[in-house]
Design an enzyme around this catalytic site. Structure first.
Site, short mmCIF file in Angstrom:
data_model
loop_
_atom_site.label_atom_id
_atom_site.label_comp_id
_atom_site.label_asym_id
_atom_site.label_seq_id
_atom_site.Cartn_x
_atom_site.Cartn_y
_atom_site.Cartn_z
N ARG A 23 0.86 -1.20 0.00
CA ARG A 23 0.00 0.00 0.00
C ARG A 23 0.89 1.24 0.00
NH1 ARG A 23 -3.45 -1.29 4.36
NH2 ARG A 23 -4.77 -2.32 2.83
N ASN A 87 -0.65 -0.99 13.34
CA ASN A 87 -0.09 -2.04 12.50
C ASN A 87 1.11 -2.66 13.17
OD1 ASN A 87 -1.62 -1.58 9.92
ND2 ASN A 87 -0.68 0.43 10.13
N ASP A 103 4.67 -4.61 6.57
CA ASP A 103 3.43 -4.84 7.29
C ASP A 103 3.31 -6.34 7.59
OD1 ASP A 103 0.56 -5.70 7.40
OD2 ASP A 103 0.21 -3.55 7.30
N ASP A 105 0.65 -7.91 9.00
CA ASP A 105 -0.75 -8.37 9.02
C ASP A 105 -1.50 -8.10 10.32
OD1 ASP A 105 -0.14 -9.66 6.46
OD2 ASP A 105 0.78 -11.23 7.66
N ASP A 107 -3.07 -6.45 13.46
CA ASP A 107 -3.45 -5.07 13.76
C ASP A 107 -4.20 -5.05 15.08
OD1 ASP A 107 -2.69 -4.03 11.08
OD2 ASP A 107 -4.36 -5.27 10.41
N ASP A 120 -6.98 -9.66 12.25
CA ASP A 120 -6.24 -10.33 11.17
C ASP A 120 -5.29 -11.42 11.64
OD1 ASP A 120 -7.59 -8.61 9.42
OD2 ASP A 120 -6.01 -7.11 9.56
N GLU A 123 -5.05 -14.05 8.90
CA GLU A 123 -4.21 -13.57 7.79
C GLU A 123 -2.73 -13.67 8.18
OE1 GLU A 123 -3.44 -9.48 5.21
OE2 GLU A 123 -5.08 -9.53 6.65
#
Length: 177
Positions: A23, A87, A103, A105, A107, A120, A123
């Site tokens: 991102r 994050n 990152d 994943d 959070d 997450d 994830e």
């Protein structure tokens, strides 16, 4: 590491562990830099996802990055109060192109009433297997979740109302120049 000046606009790039761009935030205003941290603000900032989708942030948000801790914090200033999105991520690096981090994943979301949610986890487990996160990274991230929760519970740094007000006021001053 390059040190941007107060009032300068920078790009923020988040990557995944495998090196793929995740991102990008364009035009984050720098409010303060120190030896170990950078504080900035996003306000109607263009965000580009790895798949090319684009969106604009809805409200002003104070962003906090540290080059020693494995997390960054976004304090979103909303009508119903401040919400936080944290994050779990590598410490940041700054080069000529952007502020960059990986990152990981996981959070933590903190609502205006103080409720906390770890997000997450599925994830994270999936990516940990797919991208072969080293055992040391897994340990570091879990330890930094503990640090982050301690900061939240004790109103440390970005989690204090005074912090948010101070940096939002500074942003408003710089915006009028």
């Amino acid at each position: 590491m390059r040190v941007p000046r107060e009032g300068e606009f920078i790009t923020i790039q988040s990557y995944k562990h495998d090196g793929n761009l995740h991102r990008t935030w364009r035009d984050t205003m720098v409010l303060k830099t120190s030896e170990h941290s950078l504080i900035g603000v996003n306000d109607h900032t263009l965000v580009t996802e790895s798949d090319g989708r684009r969106w604009v942030t809805r409200e002003p948000a104070i962003v906090y990055f540290h080059n020693k801790y494995w997390f960054n914090v976004i304090a979103m200033i909303r009508e119903k109060g401040v919400s936080y999105y944290c994050n779990l991520a590598s410490p940041y690096l700054m080069d000529e192109e952007a502020l960059k981090y990986i990152d990981y994943d996981l959070d933590i979301k903190v609502f205006p009433d103080g409720e906390k949610r770890l997000l997450d986890v599925d994830e994270y487990e999936e990516h940990r297997r797919q991208m072969n996160y080293p055992t040391e990274i897994d340990f570091i991230l879990k330890e930094n979740v503990k640090i982050l929760v301690d900061w939240i519970n004790n109103g440390y740094g970005p989690f204090s109302q005074e912090y948010v007000e101070l940096w939002y006021d500074r942003y408003q001053q710089l915006s009028r120049k």
